[in-house]
Scaffold this motif. Structure first.
Motif, PDB file in Angstrom:
ATOM      1  N   GLN A 199       0.849  -1.179   0.000  1.00 26.54           N
ATOM      2  CA  GLN A 199       0.000   0.000   0.000  1.00 26.54           C
ATOM      3  C   GLN A 199       0.893   1.239   0.000  1.00 26.54           C
ATOM      4  O   GLN A 199       1.893   1.282   0.732  1.00 26.54           O
ATOM      5  CB  GLN A 199      -0.912   0.032   1.240  1.00 26.54           C
ATOM      6  CG  GLN A 199      -1.912  -1.111   1.312  1.00 26.54           C
ATOM      7  CD  GLN A 199      -3.025  -0.979   0.274  1.00 26.54           C
ATOM      8  OE1 GLN A 199      -3.671   0.057   0.184  1.00 26.54           O
ATOM      9  NE2 GLN A 199      -3.234  -2.028  -0.512  1.00 26.54           N
ATOM     10  N   TYR A 201       0.624   5.445   0.341  1.00 25.61           N
ATOM     11  CA  TYR A 201      -0.180   6.619   0.637  1.00 25.61           C
ATOM     12  C   TYR A 201       0.666   7.869   0.411  1.00 25.61           C
ATOM     13  O   TYR A 201       1.849   7.892   0.751  1.00 25.61           O
ATOM     14  CB  TYR A 201      -0.690   6.573   2.078  1.00 25.61           C
ATOM     15  CG  TYR A 201      -1.459   5.313   2.370  1.00 25.61           C
ATOM     16  CD1 TYR A 201      -2.748   5.118   1.866  1.00 25.61           C
ATOM     17  CD2 TYR A 201      -0.885   4.283   3.118  1.00 25.61           C
ATOM     18  CE1 TYR A 201      -3.442   3.933   2.106  1.00 25.61           C
ATOM     19  CE2 TYR A 201      -1.576   3.108   3.366  1.00 25.61           C
ATOM     20  CZ  TYR A 201      -2.848   2.936   2.857  1.00 25.61           C
ATOM     21  OH  TYR A 201      -3.534   1.770   3.100  1.00 25.61           O
ATOM     22  N   CYS A 202       0.043   8.875  -0.158  1.00 23.51           N
ATOM     23  CA  CYS A 202       0.768  10.105  -0.477  1.00 23.51           C
ATOM     24  C   CYS A 202       0.141  11.277   0.274  1.00 23.51           C
ATOM     25  O   CYS A 202      -1.092  11.364   0.397  1.00 23.51           O
ATOM     26  CB  CYS A 202       0.721  10.360  -1.983  1.00 23.51           C
ATOM     27  SG  CYS A 202       1.589  11.852  -2.516  1.00 23.51           S
ATOM     28  N   LYS A 210      -2.272  15.722  -6.644  1.00 26.90           N
ATOM     29  CA  LYS A 210      -3.040  14.663  -5.986  1.00 26.90           C
ATOM     30  C   LYS A 210      -3.600  13.689  -7.013  1.00 26.90           C
ATOM     31  O   LYS A 210      -3.546  12.470  -6.839  1.00 26.90           O
ATOM     32  CB  LYS A 210      -4.171  15.273  -5.148  1.00 26.90           C
ATOM     33  CG  LYS A 210      -3.706  15.966  -3.878  1.00 26.90           C
ATOM     34  CD  LYS A 210      -4.841  16.311  -2.949  1.00 26.90           C
ATOM     35  CE  LYS A 210      -5.611  17.508  -3.395  1.00 26.90           C
ATOM     36  NZ  LYS A 210      -6.592  17.960  -2.363  1.00 26.90           N
ATOM     37  N   GLU A 211      -4.145  14.241  -8.097  1.00 29.76           N
ATOM     38  CA  GLU A 211      -4.719  13.392  -9.152  1.00 29.76           C
ATOM     39  C   GLU A 211      -3.651  12.535  -9.807  1.00 29.76           C
ATOM     40  O   GLU A 211      -3.867  11.342 -10.066  1.00 29.76           O
ATOM     41  CB  GLU A 211      -5.417  14.277 -10.183  1.00 29.76           C
ATOM     42  CG  GLU A 211      -6.651  14.992  -9.645  1.00 29.76           C
ATOM     43  CD  GLU A 211      -7.195  16.035 -10.603  1.00 29.76           C
ATOM     44  OE1 GLU A 211      -6.567  16.256 -11.656  1.00 29.76           O
ATOM     45  OE2 GLU A 211      -8.245  16.632 -10.285  1.00 29.76           O
ATOM     46  N   LEU A 214      -2.366   9.512  -7.704  1.00 25.75           N
ATOM     47  CA  LEU A 214      -3.247   8.343  -7.827  1.00 25.75           C
ATOM     48  C   LEU A 214      -3.008   7.628  -9.151  1.00 25.75           C
ATOM     49  O   LEU A 214      -2.991   6.398  -9.210  1.00 25.75           O
ATOM     50  CB  LEU A 214      -4.712   8.775  -7.710  1.00 25.75           C
ATOM     51  CG  LEU A 214      -5.174   9.285  -6.348  1.00 25.75           C
ATOM     52  CD1 LEU A 214      -6.565   9.911  -6.449  1.00 25.75           C
ATOM     53  CD2 LEU A 214      -5.181   8.146  -5.323  1.00 25.75           C
ATOM     54  N   GLN A 215      -2.797   8.406 -10.194  1.00 25.72           N
ATOM     55  CA  GLN A 215      -2.590   7.832 -11.524  1.00 25.72           C
ATOM     56  C   GLN A 215      -1.325   6.979 -11.576  1.00 25.72           C
ATOM     57  O   GLN A 215      -1.307   5.926 -12.240  1.00 25.72           O
ATOM     58  CB  GLN A 215      -2.502   8.953 -12.563  1.00 25.72           C
ATOM     59  CG  GLN A 215      -2.343   8.481 -13.996  1.00 25.72           C
ATOM     60  CD  GLN A 215      -2.226   9.639 -14.966  1.00 25.72           C
ATOM     61  OE1 GLN A 215      -2.755  10.725 -14.743  1.00 25.72           O
ATOM     62  NE2 GLN A 215      -1.510   9.420 -16.072  1.00 25.72           N
ATOM     63  N   ALA A 218      -0.406   5.637  -6.228  1.00 29.17           N
ATOM     64  CA  ALA A 218      -0.797   5.807  -4.828  1.00 29.17           C
ATOM     65  C   ALA A 218      -2.192   5.223  -4.603  1.00 29.17           C
ATOM     66  O   ALA A 218      -3.076   5.370  -5.446  1.00 29.17           O
ATOM     67  CB  ALA A 218      -0.777   7.278  -4.441  1.00 29.17           C
ATOM     68  N   ASN A 219      -2.370   4.556  -3.468  1.00 28.43           N
ATOM     69  CA  ASN A 219      -3.681   4.001  -3.140  1.00 28.43           C
ATOM     70  C   ASN A 219      -4.645   5.060  -2.609  1.00 28.43           C
ATOM     71  O   ASN A 219      -5.848   4.970  -2.804  1.00 28.43           O
ATOM     72  CB  ASN A 219      -3.541   2.888  -2.095  1.00 28.43           C
ATOM     73  CG  ASN A 219      -2.755   1.710  -2.625  1.00 28.43           C
ATOM     74  OD1 ASN A 219      -1.544   1.654  -2.502  1.00 28.43           O
ATOM     75  ND2 ASN A 219      -3.441   0.770  -3.259  1.00 28.43           N
ATOM     76  N   GLU A 220      -4.075   6.060  -1.938  1.00 26.17           N
ATOM     77  CA  GLU A 220      -4.890   7.150  -1.404  1.00 26.17           C
ATOM     78  C   GLU A 220      -3.984   8.357  -1.225  1.00 26.17           C
ATOM     79  O   GLU A 220      -2.805   8.217  -0.888  1.00 26.17           O
ATOM     80  CB  GLU A 220      -5.514   6.744  -0.059  1.00 26.17           C
ATOM     81  CG  GLU A 220      -6.519   7.729   0.478  1.00 26.17           C
ATOM     82  CD  GLU A 220      -7.293   7.181   1.689  1.00 26.17           C
ATOM     83  OE1 GLU A 220      -7.634   7.986   2.569  1.00 26.17           O
ATOM     84  OE2 GLU A 220      -7.547   5.952   1.744  1.00 26.17           O
ATOM     85  N   VAL A 221      -4.539   9.544  -1.478  1.00 24.67           N
ATOM     86  CA  VAL A 221      -3.783  10.782  -1.292  1.00 24.67           C
ATOM     87  C   VAL A 221      -4.466  11.588  -0.192  1.00 24.67           C
ATOM     88  O   VAL A 221      -5.685  11.801  -0.232  1.00 24.67           O
ATOM     89  CB  VAL A 221      -3.696  11.605  -2.588  1.00 24.67           C
ATOM     90  CG1 VAL A 221      -2.887  12.877  -2.351  1.00 24.67           C
ATOM     91  CG2 VAL A 221      -3.065  10.781  -3.699  1.00 24.67           C
TER      92      VAL A 221
END
Length: 351
Positions: A199, A201-202, A210-211, A214-215, A218-221
């Motif tokens: 996993q 996370y950023c 942020k977008e 994820l691209q 990252a699993n979640e920002v």
């Protein structure tokens, strides 16, 4: 030839300078195709001198400001000096930025970014925001014919990210937090994923970044302006991440990075600070967290090129601007300062 020359804080001049002479023994002349604006270039523009020698000549290069900036570059070999055998005229290359003595203890261990006389191309000696640059032959790395010069200009910062992941090290199954989604942070997300992180996370506030985080994997920002990111990380990871990579380097980011790590977890400081800061060292003593420094790379250029060429890492989404050297101030440095939310890596064509 045109070049972007650093004279002082907020004083970078695009001007005509002499083309470098034929390279000396063991050196190579490269025709620069593209050169990226690095965070360190931006630090020098906004708050320098940080690395650039001003008061006395650099111990290895003997140079002082004014200095031609630029070290994240790709190009073609156009001339080789006596004794050069590892590259030839016509080779497509993405050079390493470290110029070193090869005599000190760390150089003899091949941990050359820790050289006692370390010089970065474009900071301690003239660099690649110019049509031509002379650099040592030992910095040469050939790139595949199918790799574009644009993406090859991102090999250098990707090598920094891979080095950070190796410094931790990130191993298969680790939970990882990446603080900051600039060029190095984006590369760290991709490198951690390639290393087998379970996993990732950023922590980032800028919308476009942020977008993109994820691209690229990252699993979640998490946005620290909107939530308690430490509490959320501890919730997601059941107490804290195995590895935290601080790709910002600031008095706000680093304490957060440390608190995001689990007890006995690892924190790698990748970002470069513009000023001194303080830490709560009890946050380390009471939890036995390990904090590691991280500078540049030694041995990560070839893996970076391989990971890019076989498709496991795609740096193209990170390139948010392609500009001419004539526009490097307005559409480069100032663009990165004033429109951070919309930019990650701007690359410059010097001719």
């Amino acid at each position: 030839m045109k070049a972007a020359v650093w004279y002082g804080k907020k004083d970078v001049r695009v001007m005509d300078v002499p083309e470098p002479p034929s390279p000396k023994e063991g050196w190579v002349k490269v025709k620069v195709e593209w050169c990226g604006i690095c965070g360190s270039d931006l630090h020098e523009y906004l708050a320098g001198p940080i690395f650039i020698p001003v008061d006395k000549p650099h111990a290895l290069t003997g140079d002082t400001a004014p200095i031609i900036l630029g070290h994240e570059f790709s190009g073609q070999v156009v001339e080789v000096g006596p004794g050069v055998t590892n590259v030839k005229v016509g080779d497509r290359v993405a050079p390493d930025a470290c110029q070193v003595c090869w005599e000190c203890p760390r150089c003899k261990e091949n941990r050359y970014s820790l050289c006692e006389k370390l010089a970065f191309t474009g900071l301690m000696t003239d660099g690649a925001f110019a049509e031509y640059v002379n650099v040592p032959a030992y910095t040469m790395y050939k790139i595949p014919n199918e790799m574009s010069y644009e993406t090859a200009a991102v090999v250098e910062p990707l090598a920094v990210s891979i080095h950070a992941v190796r410094r931790a090290p990130v191993i298969i199954g680790d939970t990882v937090v990446v603080v900051g989604a600039g060029t190095i942070g984006m590369g760290a997300i991709m490198a951690a994923k390639a290393a087998g992180a379970s996993q990732i996370y950023c922590i980032e506030m800028a919308k476009a970044r942020k977008e993109l985080a994820l691209q690229v994997g990252a699993n979640e920002v998490l946005d620290p302006s909107k939530i308690d990111v430490v509490a959320r990380i501890k919730e997601l990871t059941h107490g804290g991440a195995d590895v935290v990579l601080d790709c910002v380097g600031s008095d706000k980011a680093t304490p957060t990075a440390i608190e995001c790590a689990r007890s006995a977890g690892k924190v790698v400081i990748v970002g470069i600070y513009e000023k001194e800061t303080s830490l709560n060292f009890n946050a380390l003593s009471f939890t036995e967290r390990d904090v590691k420094g991280c500078l540049a790379y030694y041995g990560e250029f070839a893996p970076a090129i391989q990971l890019m060429s076989d498709g496991r890492i795609n740096v193209e989404p990170m390139i948010t601007g392609k500009i001419s050297i004539d526009d490097i101030i307005e559409k480069g440095f100032e663009e990165l300062v004033n429109r951070k939310e919309e930019n990650i890596k701007i690359i410059v064509r010097p001719y």
